[in-house]
Write a protein that holds these residues in place. Structure first.
Motif, PDB file in Angstrom:
ATOM      1  N   ASP A  52     -12.561   4.518  -6.858  1.00 54.45           N
ATOM      2  CA  ASP A  52     -11.880   3.897  -5.728  1.00 54.45           C
ATOM      3  C   ASP A  52     -10.419   3.677  -6.075  1.00 54.45           C
ATOM      4  OD1 ASP A  52     -11.542   2.835  -3.197  1.00 54.45           O
ATOM      5  OD2 ASP A  52     -12.362   0.870  -3.706  1.00 54.45           O
ATOM      6  N   LEU A  53      -9.623   3.544  -5.055  1.00 52.65           N
ATOM      7  CA  LEU A  53      -8.192   3.331  -5.200  1.00 52.65           C
ATOM      8  C   LEU A  53      -7.890   1.928  -5.718  1.00 52.65           C
ATOM      9  CD1 LEU A  53      -7.403   4.796  -1.724  1.00 52.65           C
ATOM     10  CD2 LEU A  53      -6.756   5.871  -3.877  1.00 52.65           C
ATOM     11  N   ASP A  54      -6.804   1.829  -6.445  1.00 54.86           N
ATOM     12  CA  ASP A  54      -6.272   0.530  -6.831  1.00 54.86           C
ATOM     13  C   ASP A  54      -5.056   0.282  -5.940  1.00 54.86           C
ATOM     14  OD1 ASP A  54      -5.010  -1.669  -7.920  1.00 54.86           O
ATOM     15  OD2 ASP A  54      -5.311  -1.027  -9.990  1.00 54.86           O
ATOM     16  N   PRO A  55      -5.178  -0.571  -4.918  1.00 52.69           N
ATOM     17  CA  PRO A  55      -4.079  -0.776  -3.973  1.00 52.69           C
ATOM     18  C   PRO A  55      -2.774  -1.241  -4.619  1.00 52.69           C
ATOM     19  CG  PRO A  55      -6.098  -1.715  -3.102  1.00 52.69           C
ATOM     20  CD  PRO A  55      -6.379  -1.323  -4.529  1.00 52.69           C
ATOM     21  N   ARG A  56      -2.848  -1.794  -5.804  1.00 47.85           N
ATOM     22  CA  ARG A  56      -1.627  -2.218  -6.503  1.00 47.85           C
ATOM     23  C   ARG A  56      -0.815  -1.026  -6.991  1.00 47.85           C
ATOM     24  NH1 ARG A  56      -4.185  -5.381 -11.171  1.00 47.85           N
ATOM     25  NH2 ARG A  56      -5.465  -3.526 -10.969  1.00 47.85           N
ATOM     26  N   LEU A  57      -1.409   0.169  -6.975  1.00 42.58           N
ATOM     27  CA  LEU A  57      -0.744   1.357  -7.514  1.00 42.58           C
ATOM     28  C   LEU A  57      -0.312   2.360  -6.440  1.00 42.58           C
ATOM     29  CD1 LEU A  57      -3.039   1.969 -10.618  1.00 42.58           C
ATOM     30  CD2 LEU A  57      -0.848   0.752 -10.519  1.00 42.58           C
ATOM     31  N   HIS A  58      -0.329   1.970  -5.181  1.00 40.78           N
ATOM     32  CA  HIS A  58       0.138   2.885  -4.135  1.00 40.78           C
ATOM     33  C   HIS A  58       1.599   3.263  -4.400  1.00 40.78           C
ATOM     34  CE1 HIS A  58      -3.570   2.381  -2.186  1.00 40.78           C
ATOM     35  NE2 HIS A  58      -3.262   1.433  -1.303  1.00 40.78           N
ATOM     36  N   THR A  59       1.939   4.453  -3.951  1.00 39.55           N
ATOM     37  CA  THR A  59       3.290   4.950  -4.201  1.00 39.55           C
ATOM     38  C   THR A  59       3.809   5.733  -3.008  1.00 39.55           C
ATOM     39  OG1 THR A  59       4.636   6.200  -5.798  1.00 39.55           O
ATOM     40  CG2 THR A  59       2.480   7.085  -5.310  1.00 39.55           C
ATOM     41  N   VAL A  60       5.122   5.812  -2.915  1.00 39.91           N
ATOM     42  CA  VAL A  60       5.783   6.707  -1.975  1.00 39.91           C
ATOM     43  C   VAL A  60       6.330   7.858  -2.801  1.00 39.91           C
ATOM     44  CG1 VAL A  60       7.678   6.992  -0.325  1.00 39.91           C
ATOM     45  CG2 VAL A  60       6.433   4.817  -0.433  1.00 39.91           C
TER      46      VAL A  60
ATOM     47  N   GLY B 182      -2.132   7.274  -3.226  1.00 43.25           N
ATOM     48  CA  GLY B 182      -2.868   6.232  -3.917  1.00 43.25           C
ATOM     49  C   GLY B 182      -3.343   6.766  -5.242  1.00 43.25           C
ATOM     50  N   MET B 183      -3.665   5.842  -6.136  1.00 42.70           N
ATOM     51  CA  MET B 183      -4.124   6.231  -7.469  1.00 42.70           C
ATOM     52  C   MET B 183      -5.521   5.679  -7.724  1.00 42.70           C
ATOM     53  SD  MET B 183      -0.830   5.626  -9.848  1.00 42.70           S
ATOM     54  CE  MET B 183       0.739   6.413  -9.539  1.00 42.70           C
ATOM     55  N   ILE B 184      -6.316   6.514  -8.345  1.00 44.93           N
ATOM     56  CA  ILE B 184      -7.671   6.138  -8.751  1.00 44.93           C
ATOM     57  C   ILE B 184      -7.639   5.983 -10.266  1.00 44.93           C
ATOM     58  CG2 ILE B 184     -10.084   6.820  -8.793  1.00 44.93           C
ATOM     59  CD1 ILE B 184      -9.290   8.728  -6.393  1.00 44.93           C
ATOM     60  N   PRO B 185      -7.944   4.786 -10.766  1.00 42.15           N
ATOM     61  CA  PRO B 185      -7.913   4.579 -12.219  1.00 42.15           C
ATOM     62  C   PRO B 185      -8.889   5.491 -12.942  1.00 42.15           C
ATOM     63  CG  PRO B 185      -7.987   2.477 -11.061  1.00 42.15           C
ATOM     64  CD  PRO B 185      -8.247   3.556 -10.035  1.00 42.15           C
ATOM     65  N   PRO B 186      -8.593   5.837 -14.201  1.00 41.07           N
ATOM     66  CA  PRO B 186      -9.484   6.692 -14.986  1.00 41.07           C
ATOM     67  C   PRO B 186     -10.901   6.126 -15.004  1.00 41.07           C
ATOM     68  CG  PRO B 186      -7.456   6.253 -16.181  1.00 41.07           C
ATOM     69  CD  PRO B 186      -7.435   5.383 -14.964  1.00 41.07           C
ATOM     70  N   GLY B 187     -11.866   6.978 -14.749  1.00 42.34           N
ATOM     71  CA  GLY B 187     -13.254   6.566 -14.745  1.00 42.34           C
ATOM     72  C   GLY B 187     -13.683   5.833 -13.486  1.00 42.34           C
ATOM     73  N   GLY B 188     -12.746   5.612 -12.569  1.00 43.90           N
ATOM     74  CA  GLY B 188     -13.061   4.905 -11.332  1.00 43.90           C
ATOM     75  C   GLY B 188     -13.372   5.854 -10.204  1.00 43.90           C
TER      76      GLY B 188
END
Length: 153
Positions: free
Chosen positions: A100-108, A92-98
């Motif tokens: 929490d995870l952005d579920p739209r950015l999950h990756t394999v 998962g990815m956490i946006p800069p300065g955030g």
């Protein structure tokens, strides 16, 4: 998680080193784990070949704009040939300065590791978007699992 590889610890460490280098925004640290002729295929589909090209590209990316941080879960490591293994992970990815995870950015993450002179190197790392558009419950479950990892850190 399944694992059937005798060098699981080294291969996990290779993936952890990739995540750490990315999260520190260091192109050199990310590229250090790659084979000289390694490849990376980014989340956006960009492709870079060779450790030096990977380092140069990521140096430019990290220097030009804020990037998301990764948190990842290894799902499996398995041999695919002598001295070669494939690692599959969800990240998962956490946006800069955030925070929490952005579920739209999950990756394999698919990582092909090869042993070179007693040392494991990344031959290929590919990041594939994991939107699970047809299975929002799977995306939600992954988000929760990744959030639990964040709580431990």
């Amino acid at each position: 998680m399944t694992s059937a590889h005798p060098h699981e610890a080294q291969i996990r460490a290779l993936y952890a080193s990739f995540l750490d280098g990315w999260n520190r925004r260091s192109g050199a640290a990310v590229a250090a784990g790659f084979a000289d002729d390694g490849d990376i295929v980014g989340y956006d589909g960009s492709h870079h070949h060779g450790r030096l090209a990977i380092a140069a590209h990521l140096r430019q990316v990290f220097g030009s704009h804020p990037t998301q941080s990764y948190v990842g879960i290894v799902r499996s490591i398995r041999p695919i040939g002598p001295n070669v293994a494939v690692l599959l992970a969800h990240a998962g990815m956490i946006p800069p300065g955030g925070d929490d995870l952005d579920p739209r950015l999950h990756t394999v993450h698919t990582l092909v590791a090869a042993e070179e002179g007693g040392r494991w190197r990344i031959s290929l790392l590919q990041a594939t978007p994991a939107g699970w558009h047809q299975s929002p419950e799977a995306r939600d479950a992954l988000t929760q699992e990744l959030r639990e990892l964040l709580a431990v850190q």
